[in-house]
Write a protein that holds these residues in place. Structure first.
Motif, PDB file in Angstrom:
ATOM      1  N   ASN A 106       0.899  -1.145   0.000  1.00  0.00           N
ATOM      2  CA  ASN A 106       0.000   0.000   0.000  1.00  0.00           C
ATOM      3  C   ASN A 106       0.939   1.196   0.000  1.00  0.00           C
ATOM      4  OD1 ASN A 106      -2.409   1.320   0.117  1.00  0.00           O
ATOM      5  ND2 ASN A 106      -2.688   1.089   2.319  1.00  0.00           N
ATOM      6  N   LEU A 107       1.125   1.777  -1.138  1.00  0.00           N
ATOM      7  CA  LEU A 107       2.192   2.764  -1.308  1.00  0.00           C
ATOM      8  C   LEU A 107       1.649   3.926  -2.119  1.00  0.00           C
ATOM      9  CD1 LEU A 107       4.901   0.329  -2.710  1.00  0.00           C
ATOM     10  CD2 LEU A 107       4.902   1.277  -0.408  1.00  0.00           C
ATOM     11  N   ILE A 108       2.272   5.081  -1.921  1.00  0.00           N
ATOM     12  CA  ILE A 108       2.042   6.199  -2.835  1.00  0.00           C
ATOM     13  C   ILE A 108       3.383   6.565  -3.453  1.00  0.00           C
ATOM     14  CG2 ILE A 108       1.390   8.629  -3.032  1.00  0.00           C
ATOM     15  CD1 ILE A 108      -0.530   8.180  -0.693  1.00  0.00           C
ATOM     16  N   VAL A 109       3.440   6.530  -4.769  1.00  0.00           N
ATOM     17  CA  VAL A 109       4.663   6.863  -5.494  1.00  0.00           C
ATOM     18  C   VAL A 109       4.456   8.247  -6.117  1.00  0.00           C
ATOM     19  CG1 VAL A 109       6.177   6.217  -7.411  1.00  0.00           C
ATOM     20  CG2 VAL A 109       5.118   4.439  -5.986  1.00  0.00           C
ATOM     21  N   THR A 110       5.313   9.191  -5.769  1.00  0.00           N
ATOM     22  CA  THR A 110       5.185  10.547  -6.297  1.00  0.00           C
ATOM     23  C   THR A 110       6.214  10.756  -7.407  1.00  0.00           C
ATOM     24  OG1 THR A 110       4.451  11.288  -4.132  1.00  0.00           O
ATOM     25  CG2 THR A 110       5.191  12.999  -5.670  1.00  0.00           C
TER      26      THR A 110
ATOM     27  N   ALA B  45      10.105  10.598  -7.352  1.00  0.00           N
ATOM     28  CA  ALA B  45      10.602  11.545  -6.361  1.00  0.00           C
ATOM     29  C   ALA B  45      10.581  10.942  -4.962  1.00  0.00           C
ATOM     30  CB  ALA B  45       9.747  12.813  -6.387  1.00  0.00           C
ATOM     31  N   GLU B  46       9.435  10.352  -4.617  1.00  0.00           N
ATOM     32  CA  GLU B  46       9.255   9.874  -3.250  1.00  0.00           C
ATOM     33  C   GLU B  46       8.355   8.643  -3.257  1.00  0.00           C
ATOM     34  OE1 GLU B  46       7.357  12.903  -0.985  1.00  0.00           O
ATOM     35  OE2 GLU B  46       9.138  14.180  -0.849  1.00  0.00           O
ATOM     36  N   VAL B  47       8.506   7.834  -2.220  1.00  0.00           N
ATOM     37  CA  VAL B  47       7.617   6.692  -2.019  1.00  0.00           C
ATOM     38  C   VAL B  47       7.136   6.749  -0.571  1.00  0.00           C
ATOM     39  CG1 VAL B  47       7.406   4.188  -2.030  1.00  0.00           C
ATOM     40  CG2 VAL B  47       8.897   5.327  -3.696  1.00  0.00           C
ATOM     41  N   ALA B  48       5.858   6.992  -0.396  1.00  0.00           N
ATOM     42  CA  ALA B  48       5.308   7.069   0.963  1.00  0.00           C
ATOM     43  C   ALA B  48       4.685   5.728   1.339  1.00  0.00           C
ATOM     44  CB  ALA B  48       4.254   8.165   1.049  1.00  0.00           C
TER      45      ALA B  48
ATOM     46  N   VAL C  81      -5.891   6.720   5.687  1.00  0.00           N
ATOM     47  CA  VAL C  81      -4.700   5.970   6.085  1.00  0.00           C
ATOM     48  C   VAL C  81      -3.521   6.923   5.946  1.00  0.00           C
ATOM     49  CG1 VAL C  81      -3.216   3.993   5.575  1.00  0.00           C
ATOM     50  CG2 VAL C  81      -5.696   3.822   5.261  1.00  0.00           C
ATOM     51  N   ARG C  82      -2.729   7.027   6.987  1.00  0.00           N
ATOM     52  CA  ARG C  82      -1.580   7.927   6.960  1.00  0.00           C
ATOM     53  C   ARG C  82      -0.416   7.243   6.256  1.00  0.00           C
ATOM     54  NH1 ARG C  82       0.766  11.627  11.685  1.00  0.00           N
ATOM     55  NH2 ARG C  82       2.885  11.880  10.903  1.00  0.00           N
ATOM     56  N   MET C  83       0.154   7.936   5.295  1.00  0.00           N
ATOM     57  CA  MET C  83       1.300   7.415   4.538  1.00  0.00           C
ATOM     58  C   MET C  83       2.414   8.446   4.657  1.00  0.00           C
ATOM     59  SD  MET C  83      -0.374   4.823   2.858  1.00  0.00           S
ATOM     60  CE  MET C  83       0.120   4.503   1.170  1.00  0.00           C
ATOM     61  N   GLN C  84       3.630   7.988   4.803  1.00  0.00           N
ATOM     62  CA  GLN C  84       4.708   8.924   5.067  1.00  0.00           C
ATOM     63  C   GLN C  84       5.951   8.575   4.266  1.00  0.00           C
ATOM     64  OE1 GLN C  84       4.672   9.801   9.111  1.00  0.00           O
ATOM     65  NE2 GLN C  84       6.349  11.310   9.051  1.00  0.00           N
ATOM     66  N   SER C  85       6.636   9.634   3.841  1.00  0.00           N
ATOM     67  CA  SER C  85       7.938   9.480   3.182  1.00  0.00           C
ATOM     68  C   SER C  85       8.832  10.559   3.777  1.00  0.00           C
ATOM     69  CB  SER C  85       7.762   9.695   1.672  1.00  0.00           C
ATOM     70  OG  SER C  85       9.023   9.902   1.074  1.00  0.00           O
TER      71      SER C  85
END
Lengths: 331, 331, 331, 331
Positions: free
Chosen positions: A3-7, A60-63, D29-33
Motif C-alpha cells: 500500500n504505497l504512494i509513489v510521487t 521523487a518519493e515513495v510514501a 490511512v496515513r502514509m509517510q515518506s
C-alpha cells in the motif's frame, strides 16, 4: 500489506514511470493535483520494497504506511512449540485428531493410531464452539486430562481450543499450544486472556476476516504475551453450496511465501467434505503451508460432531506417505 | 451435485440411520411428517452413490434429482484438442502467452521462448474484454493471424477468447480451441454461437458463478455443438483486497477428483499478483488441475493490459521444471 | 438446502403438483425414487404453512424439520425493555449516541441534545472492540457510570456492549439493555455470560453470519437466561469498496415481516458513510425495522473512534422528523 | 483503494489535519515518506469536493483520479424515455409485467390489468436468459409483437431484454427501452450492439459487479450511442440461502443521493421471495430509487419461468397505493 504512494518528480515522464511500476508487478491508479502526479498502488499488487521504486528514473518519493502489526513483523520466522518448529519452508507438521474428545478410550485409541503415521500434534476439542445451543458442547476439563495422558503415552504434543476467558489459564497448564477458533478471531477479550496464558497460539482465521484483520488479531496475541503465533487458514464464507467453506490458498501463499509467516491449513473445515480433504491437503502444502490440521475419527458414524468431514486414520497414513513422497517429509 | 433425500423405513431406528449417513460423510437434516422420517442430504456432502445408501439397514428409499447436465455427464473423461489430451489424472498441459497480442514480433518472440519450455498452447488475446471502454480492446483479426503463424512456427496450438457472436466462426478457422471468458460465462447467446463453431471450448468460470451454474454453461456448449469442454477456474470475487480474486481450489478438486472432469487453472487472474502465480500453480496441480493457463509477457513494463500479473518467460521455465520434478511432467 | 419436502401421492400428476407449489411462491427441486416423487422446497422460498400444501390435490405428505430455535419461536412478539417496546409493526425506537464514551462532559452533552429529538436509548461504548490492539479500547467502568448519570438526567435508557464474560454482571447493573457485538455473535461463552446477567439483549448479526446462525445465537441467549432478544442488522461483509459493509435489508424484511421478530438496524456501521446514513435509515424503517441504532458525535473531528460514520445531532433531528412525517412517529 | 490523496503542508500539524478529515466523514490511512505526510482517503468515505479539503489549515494539495466514466458524469440528471422521466428525486416509475411473455392473450391481460394501477412500463421477456439450456428460452420476435400491441392498447411503454447482438436492432424498433440483464453486464460486445441501436437502456447490475464496474458498463453504452442509461439494482450474490440474492440498497442510496444518477430496483430478483417484494419495494423507494421493476403474473402456477417471485396484479395495486400514500405518487 502493500500500500504505497509513489510521487513523480516534477517535470518527469509520468507515463514512463507508470510503465516501470507495472513492469514490477504493481497495479496503480494515477492521481493528480495540478502538475503533481502520484500513483496509488493497490493492495493486490506484488510485494515490493520502497527502495526498489526509488531507483526508478522520475520517482521523487515513495510514501508508506506504518505497519499496524510491528510485533508480528518482528516475530522470528520459526515458531517453536516444544520440540516442533513451524516455519515457511520447513517440513510440514501434521496435527490430527477428533473434532470432539468423546471418551478417554477414544482419544487413546486415536493417539496410538496417529503417532506412527508421522503426526506430531494431537488435536481434539474439550470445549466445542457449536452453532446450536442444543448440540454437544464438549466434555471440558475431564477431556483435557484424558487427552494429555493419551498424548504423553504416544509421544505427541497437544493443541486444543480455548473458548472462554476463564478457561485459558487451566488449559494452558495441560496443552502445548492453545487454539483460538474462527468464531473467536475477533473476540479481543479472549485474545488477551489466551495471550496472558503465555503459550504459543494457533490462530484460526475468522469466517470473513481479511488477511489484515487476521494479522491484527495475531498482534493482539503477541502484544499481550503469547509465545509465538502460528496462523491457520480454514476457509472463508463463500456463496457456493457445493463446499462448506471456500479455502483461500491465495492467502496461504501470500503469508508463507511473501511474508514468511508460519501458516497451517485446516482442509477439513476448509471444505467440509471428506472426499476433498486429501487433494486440498496436498494443495495447501504446495501453496506453502507449514502444517496441516486434520480431523480424524476412528468411527465417524458415532462422532458427536462434524463426522462428515473426518478422515479415517488410514487416510492420514496415505497423506503422510504422500507428504514424504513429495520430499517434504512429515517429521 | 450431491443432493439426495433418504427415506427411513417405517418403524426403523432413524437415529441409527442418521449415524450411518454421517459415517459415510454426509451432512443431513432430519425432516419429519408424522412418523415418516426423511434425511435431506446437503450439497456440501461427500459424493455417494444411492445404491450404497440403500444397503444401510433401515433405509427405505433414496430419491435423487435428474442431472441438469446429461451431456456433460456423458462427455468422455479425456477431451482431445488436436494432439493434446486434457483429463483428470493426465499429465498437465501448460498454456501460456501474453494477455493481449500487441504485434506480430511480440507474439513470435513469446512463442519461440515458450515452445522449448514445455508449453503446449499459446494463449493470447486478439479481442479483449476490458472493464473500461477506453482501455485497449485488442488488435482483432490481424492479431489472430499473427498468432496462428507464430504458433505454427513454434509447433504450438492456439487458444483464444471469443467475445462476440459475430466473431465465433472466423476465429474457429484459426484457433484450435475457443475460450469463453469469465465475463461471458452467463452469456447464452455467445455460448450458442461458440458451440456452433464446432471447436473444443475452454470455459472460464464466472466471477460469482456457482459450480452448478458453471456446469450448466458447459451443457449449453455441448448441447449446441461444441466438440468437448474443458473448464477453467480463475478465481471468484472475494472480500479481501490483498488478492485480485479468490482462487477456488476446492471447486477444482471437486470437479477433477470427484466428477472426473477436465479443469485447468488460471493462477494469473486467480490472484492478480505475480508473486503468487508460482505457488498457486503448484497448488492447482496438487488439487487436481489438468493444466495451467498463465500470462507471460517478454516486457511487462510495456504490456498493453494486465502487466502486473504476467510472468517473465524464465519463470515459466521454472514452473515447467517444477512440474517435471514433481513427476507429473509438462508434456 | 430444502426446508420442506413435499411428497406426491402415488399415481398423482406430479407436474400439476409442481405448478401448484410454484403458484404458492415456492422454488422446488424434483427428486425421484422409482415412481415416488418428492419436491424439495428451497430455503429462499416464500414462507408457507404445511397445512396449506396438504390441501393441494395430489400431495401425500409434507415433511418439515424441527425448529432449531424453539425458545426464540416462543418469544412474545413484543420485547419490552423498561418502558420501551420493540416489535414488528410498533413505532420505531431511536437509539443513538457516540461510538465511544470519551468523557463525562461529552456523554452528558450528547444525552441532553438527543433526548428532545425523540431518542429513547442512549448508546455508547465503554468497552470497545477495536481491530487494532493499539486503538483506543474504551474508558471501561468509569465510562459506564458517566453514561448512567447522563441517561438518568435526560430521561433516557441505556444500551451498551459487553465484550468480556467477566464484565457482564457489573454492566448489567448499570445498563438497561446489553449489546453483543458483531464480532462476538459466535462467541458462545460470552452469549452465555451475557444471558445469565438476566437483561434484555441487543444481538448484532455477525459479519458473515447467515440468518439461521444469527437466530441460533439468539437461542443461546434465551436458553441461558436473557430477558428477551432484539436483533440488530449492521451490514454483512461485501466485495464492494464503495461502502464499508453491505446492509442486508432483505434479512430485515424476512425477520420482521415474515417471522414477526423485533429487528433494529444500524445504518452507521451498515455503510460506514455519513452521507448514506439518512437514506438507509428510511429504507430500514420501510423494510420493517422496529428501531434504529445510530452513531452521533457532537464533534466528530475529535472522535476517538469511527468518526467518519457519525452523524451530527442535528441530523438525528432530521431523521426523527422524517420518521414522524412518515406517520410512524419516533416515540 | 484510495480515491483521494491529501498532502500535508511541510511543518503543519498532521494530527490536526487528520482530525479535520475525519470530521468531514473521511476514512484515512496515513502514509509517510521522510517528513512528507499524505492521507489516502478510502473509497467507503463520504463524497467530498477537493476544494473543501483545500480549505483545511495545513493541507497542501489534494490529488484526485480522472473519472473513468466522463460521459456518464455528463449525462443529464433526468433521463427521458418517451413520455416518462427517470431521475433521482422524481416520482418513481413503476415497471411491471411477467418474467416471460407466454402468449398474446397473457400479455394483453396483464397490460390491461396493470395500466389502471399506475404502471408506466410493461416489462416482459421475449428472449430469456436461462441458467439451464433445457429451460424455456422465450418466444422471441413473436412475443415482442404481442407485447407492443398489448402496450399500445393499454397506453403503456415497453422495456425488454436484449440477449444477442444480432437482435438489438429489431428489438429497438419495437421497444421503448432496451434492457441489458445482469448476466450480460460485462458482455461488452452486447453493450456496444445495444448502444448502437440508439435507444435508452436499462442496465442491470452484474451479480458480483462493483459499483465502479457497473458505471463503466454504463460508460460503454453512452460511448457507443445509447440515448441515456438508467441503472437497475437487482441484488448481488450473497452467502445466505434464505434469500435468492442480496439486495444492495446502500448502492442505490449512493447512486441516487450522492451521485444523482437514475436507479431503479428490481425487488423480485433481489430476493426471489414473493413475501419480501412489497417491503423491499418500499425500502428501495425510501433509499432513493426512482422506479421499480416488478414481476407480475396473472396465474403464477402456470408461469413458464420464475413463478415463485411474481406478484399477483392485486399486489401491484397495493404497492401503487402505498407509493401514493407515501406522497411520492406513482405517476
Amino acid at each position: 500489506m502493500s500500500n504505497l504512494i509513489v510521487t513523480v518528480k516534477s517535470g518527469a515522464d509520468a507515463k514512463a514511470v507508470q510503465g516501470q511500476l507495472v513492469a514490477r508487478g504493481l497495479w496503480v491508479v494515477r492521481m493528480q493535483s495540478g502538475d503533481r502526479v502520484h500513483f496509488a498502488v493497490e493492495r493486490h499488487s506484488r510485494h515490493i520494497e520502497p527502495a526498489e521504486l526509488l531507483s526508478i528514473e522520475g520517482v521523487a518519493e515513495v510514501a508508506t504506511p506504518a505497519s499496524p502489526h510491528p510485533r508480528l513483523d518482528a516475530q522470528p520466522e520459526v515458531v517453536r512449540v516444544g520440540k516442533t518448529d513451524f516455519g515457511a519452508g520447513l517440513p510440514p507438521v501434521m496435527m490430527a485428531g477428533p473434532c470432539s474428545i468423546e471418551s478417554e478410550a477414544q482419544i487413546r485409541e486415536v493417539a496410538a493410531l496417529l503417532a506412527p503415521l508421522g503426526v506430531r500434534f494431537l488435536r481434539g476439542g474439550a470445549y466445542k464452539p457449536r452453532t446450536s445451543p442444543y448440540a454437544f458442547q464438549g466434555h471440558g476439563e475431564g477431556a483435557l486430562t484424558w487427552m494429555r495422558r493419551a498424548a504423553d503415552e504416544s509421544g505427541l504434543q497437544i493443541v486444543t481450543e480455548v473458548m472462554s476467558e476463564a478457561d485459558a489459564g487451566h488449559i494452558a497448564e495441560l496443552a502445548d499450544m492453545l487454539q483460538v477458533g474462527s468464531r473467536n478471531m475477533h473476540n479481543y477479550a479472549l485474545l488477551k486472556a489466551v495471550a496472558r496464558a503465555g503459550r504459543p497460539v494457533l490462530l484460526k482465521r475468522g469466517m470473513a476476516a481479511t488477511v489484515e484483520e487476521w494479522l491484527l488479531a495475531a498482534e493482539y496475541l503477541l502484544l499481550h504475551g503469547a509465545r509465538g503465533v502460528v496462523l491457520c487458514e480454514r476457509g472463508v464464507r463463500g456463496f457456493d453450496p457445493s463446499t462448506r467453506n471456500l479455502l483461500d490458498l491465495g492467502a496461504v501463499a501470500l503469508l508463507s511465501q511473501v511474508h514468511r509467516l508460519p501458516v497451517v491449513v485446516d482442509p477439513s473445515h476448509g471444505t467440509g467434505r471428506r472426499d476433498l480433504v486429501l487433494p486440498l491437503s496436498r494443495a495447501a502444502l504446495a501453496a506453502g503451508a507449514c502444517g496441516l490440521l486434520v480431523e480424524v475419527h476412528p468411527d465417524p458414524a458415532n462422532a458427536l460432531s462434524d463426522g462428515p468431514q473426518a478422515l479415517a486414520p488410514a487416510q492420514i497414513g496415505e497423506l503422510s506417505a504422500d507428504m514424504a513422497r513429495a520430499g517434504r517429509g512429515a517429521r
